[in-house]
Design a protein around this motif. Structure first.
Motif, mmCIF file in Angstrom:
data_model
loop_
_atom_site.group_PDB
_atom_site.id
_atom_site.type_symbol
_atom_site.label_atom_id
_atom_site.label_comp_id
_atom_site.label_asym_id
_atom_site.label_seq_id
_atom_site.Cartn_x
_atom_site.Cartn_y
_atom_site.Cartn_z
ATOM 1 N N ASP A 1 -20.109 127.616 76.386
ATOM 2 C CA ASP A 1 -20.466 126.545 76.416
ATOM 3 C C ASP A 1 -19.862 125.895 77.653
ATOM 4 O O ASP A 1 -18.231 126.136 77.701
ATOM 5 N N THR A 2 -20.314 125.916 78.906
ATOM 6 C CA THR A 2 -19.746 125.318 79.801
ATOM 7 C C THR A 2 -19.091 123.643 80.563
ATOM 8 O O THR A 2 -18.263 124.121 81.187
ATOM 9 N N SER A 3 -18.946 123.363 79.274
ATOM 10 C CA SER A 3 -18.468 121.861 79.198
ATOM 11 C C SER A 3 -17.187 122.384 78.737
ATOM 12 O O SER A 3 -16.481 121.117 78.578
ATOM 13 N N ARG B 1 -13.619 123.625 78.136
ATOM 14 C CA ARG B 1 -11.931 123.887 79.163
ATOM 15 C C ARG B 1 -11.560 124.361 78.328
ATOM 16 O O ARG B 1 -10.470 125.561 78.792
#
Length: 248
Positions: free
Chosen positions: A36-38, A40
């Motif tokens: 999941d690149t969203s 952090r």
């Protein structure tokens, strides 16, 4: 929210003991978070009075009558869950309270940074049952070093929050854990995410070796231990609420 994802252990009635279902859910969630690149930052927390009391009692009962191959299969599920958490490409922050015993210490050890309240307690209690802290041992050793791992693992003693901070298991003991964890999580939103991930991978590669061979070794050692008479005696004594034969 705002690129910070919280994963909460949610079996408060069982002090968040690690059941087969929970292990599978954590593994699945961690795989999704890794992709999941969203996200952090990930915060690992526990609902209820304890962070994590270790292995589930029903799981222990099943292991008493399981075959060696069945025990290896179950141990590998836990080992794979720990491996996925350890290799999560974003910072993992522990929000710790209450008790963290056995596998709970393993989860704390995997966190990149962790904060706890003064009432938190930690223990590697496996030897009380005639067992060993097998699959979590590489991460505990990497976190607090062999000297402290021996201190905790051989004696099964309760380690208070202040001692956990001194040996490096906990980053800091604080009054308002939620506020400090939130502040720490937001810190990473100011940093380059790819660089943070690469730095985490770098330091992990330079630390104690935790690869497939090491993981396999811990699984085999756990299976060996379950075949020793002490394991049956220790677990039986626990469920029968009596002292094990070796206690003097």
């Amino acid at each position: 929210a705002n690129a910070i994802t919280t994963m909460t252990l949610d079996r408060p009635e069982k002090h968040n003991a690690l059941s087969a279902e929970m292990i599978a859910e954590i593994t699945d969630a961690t795989k999704k978070l890794a992709a999941d690149t969203s996200t952090r930052v990930v915060v690992l927390a526990g609902n209820g009075r304890s962070f994590c009391a270790g292995g589930d009692l029903a799981w222990m009962k099943e292991q008493m009558t399981a075959t060696r191959s069945q025990r290896i299969v179950e141990a590998r599920k836990l080992a794979e869950m720990l491996c996925h958490l350890n290799t999560l490409p974003v910072p993992l922050i522990g929000n710790i309270h209450g008790n963290a015993f056995g596998g709970g210490v393993g989860l704390v050890s995997i966190c990149d940074t962790s904060f706890c309240s003064i009432n938190a307690k930690f223990a590697l209690t496996e030897v009380k049952l005639g067992l060993i802290p097998a699959t979590i041992s590489p991460y505990v050793n990497a976190k607090i070093g062999e000297v402290n791992a021996r201190f905790a693992g051989l004696s099964a003693r309760i380690i208070p929050a202040t001692k956990a901070e001194r040996i490096g298991l906990i980053t800091e003991v604080v009054e308002d854990v939620d506020a400090v964890v939130n502040e720490e999580a937001r810190r990473y939103l100011e940093l380059a995410p790819a660089a943070v991930a690469a730095t985490k991978a770098l330091f992990r590669s330079l630390g104690p070796r935790i690869d497939a061979d090491v993981i396999d070794q811990t699984i085999e050692r756990l299976a060996d231990t379950w075949e020793h008479p002490e394991a049956l005696e220790g677990v039986s004594a626990f469920f029968e609420k009596r002292a094990p034969s070796w206690k003097q």
